[in-house]
Write an enzyme that holds these catalytic residues in place. Sequence first.
Site, short mmCIF file in Angstrom:
data_model
loop_
_atom_site.label_atom_id
_atom_site.label_comp_id
_atom_site.label_asym_id
_atom_site.label_seq_id
_atom_site.Cartn_x
_atom_site.Cartn_y
_atom_site.Cartn_z
N SER A 63 0.82 -1.22 0.00
CA SER A 63 0.00 0.00 0.00
C SER A 63 0.85 1.26 0.00
O SER A 63 0.30 2.36 -0.15
CB SER A 63 -0.88 0.04 1.25
OG SER A 63 -1.84 -0.98 1.21
N HIS B 36 -0.43 -1.89 -7.39
CA HIS B 36 -1.28 -1.60 -6.23
C HIS B 36 -2.76 -1.66 -6.63
O HIS B 36 -3.26 -0.79 -7.32
CB HIS B 36 -0.91 -0.20 -5.69
CG HIS B 36 -1.65 0.19 -4.47
ND1 HIS B 36 -2.02 1.49 -4.20
CD2 HIS B 36 -2.12 -0.55 -3.43
CE1 HIS B 36 -2.67 1.53 -3.05
NE2 HIS B 36 -2.74 0.31 -2.57
N GLU C 274 -2.81 0.92 -9.66
CA GLU C 274 -1.78 1.97 -9.59
C GLU C 274 -0.42 1.28 -9.71
O GLU C 274 -0.10 0.43 -8.87
CB GLU C 274 -1.93 2.70 -8.24
CG GLU C 274 -1.03 3.90 -8.04
CD GLU C 274 -1.22 4.52 -6.64
OE1 GLU C 274 -1.46 3.78 -5.66
OE2 GLU C 274 -1.12 5.75 -6.53
N ASN D 38 -3.10 6.53 -1.96
CA ASN D 38 -3.14 6.40 -0.50
C ASN D 38 -2.57 7.62 0.22
O ASN D 38 -2.93 7.88 1.37
CB ASN D 38 -2.38 5.14 -0.05
CG ASN D 38 -3.24 3.89 -0.18
OD1 ASN D 38 -4.45 3.99 -0.36
ND2 ASN D 38 -2.63 2.73 -0.10
#
Length: 283
Positions: free
Chosen positions: A120, A141, A153, A191
Amino acid sequence: MEIKKVCVLGAGLMGNGITQVCAQAGYQVAMRDIEQRFIDGGMASIKRNLGRAVEKGRMTQDEMDTVLGRITPTVDLSKAANGADVVVEVIVEVMEIKKKVYAELGKIVPAHCLFFTNTSGLSITELAAVTDRPEKFIGTHFFNPVPVMKLLEIIKGHETTDETLKIATEWGKTLGKEVIVVNEAPAFAVNRVLCPMINEAFFVLGEGVASAKDIDTGMVLGCNHPIGPLALADLVGLDTLLHVIEGLHEEFGDKYLPAPYLKKLVRAGRLGKKSGKGVYDYA
Ligand code: CAA
Ligand code: NAD
């Protein structure tokens, strides 16, 4: 390079979702976890999702059986990784644990095998550096729940080649994902924006500004989010979320201080939906 066999390490929330979408896209997938109970949990989730698709007429029972037939669940790392064209690592968000797994992998997989990590927000470059193939290492991701969320991603590390990026991008598209490629930075792009917002919701809750339900209702009705940030934290897993915030804090300082109430819930074992209790109870 043609990808035939994908090895997914981790059968948790994200690992079983990635296994499912890979099998649905026609890849042979070995899904490995450290204990049989995690494998069983991952397979139950995949069967539930596919079963729902059959019920809704989006898939036939035969198609479901074919997809399941492409999946080999196992606790045996050698069996899972042997002959793999790609390893997708989806284990807990702890740098040292991930490094340990990567150090072992190089001895098992073929020389051409690529390493994709679903971290993450940990450094792709740092993870790649413990492997014997940093040029074949890249961040892929996915978003939770994997079968539903359209985004992938992709993040290059310092040594990642354009060839690896090309293969990962093409692979993501075969899974039906829309790919964005971002530069390496702690927690990448999505994130970096999302997790501090969720963390702030824990400050607001912990300070008694509003109840969990009202914070979530506020963000759903006031900002058109599909679910509130605290319900989303429960979906992601509070432990995973805390790891991401701690990573941002370590890299950037106090701007990203983890909310004490988030820490308290993790210490209480309230990890979200996956443990039956998080901000909310899931009886
Ligand atoms: N697995 C597979 N499918 C699922 C699912 C799951 N866990 N949860 C829901 N679905 C499916 C349902 O079956 C349903 O499909 P159909 O309509 O085709 O039957 C569809 O999703 C909608 O589900 P629901 O009607 O039950 O509920 P909903 O409308 O609230 O949608 C949701 C559920 C898609 C999860 C929605 O609440 C949502 O978009 N939430 C936000 C998700 C999000 O932001 N994810 C990103 C998290 S951050 C991250 O992943 C990165 C990280 O590193 C932490
Ligand atoms: P999870 O806790 O649901 O599952 C992690 C799994 O990894 C567990 O089943 C655990 O037994 C297994 N595991 C631990 N050590 C292992 C090893 N050595 N080999 C194989 N399996 C091992 O966590 P998750 O939510 O699936 O997260 C996994 C990864 O995906 C983390 O890096 C996380 O940051 C990332 N991620 C999570 C989300 C999310 O919303 N939860 C979204 C995107 C990315």
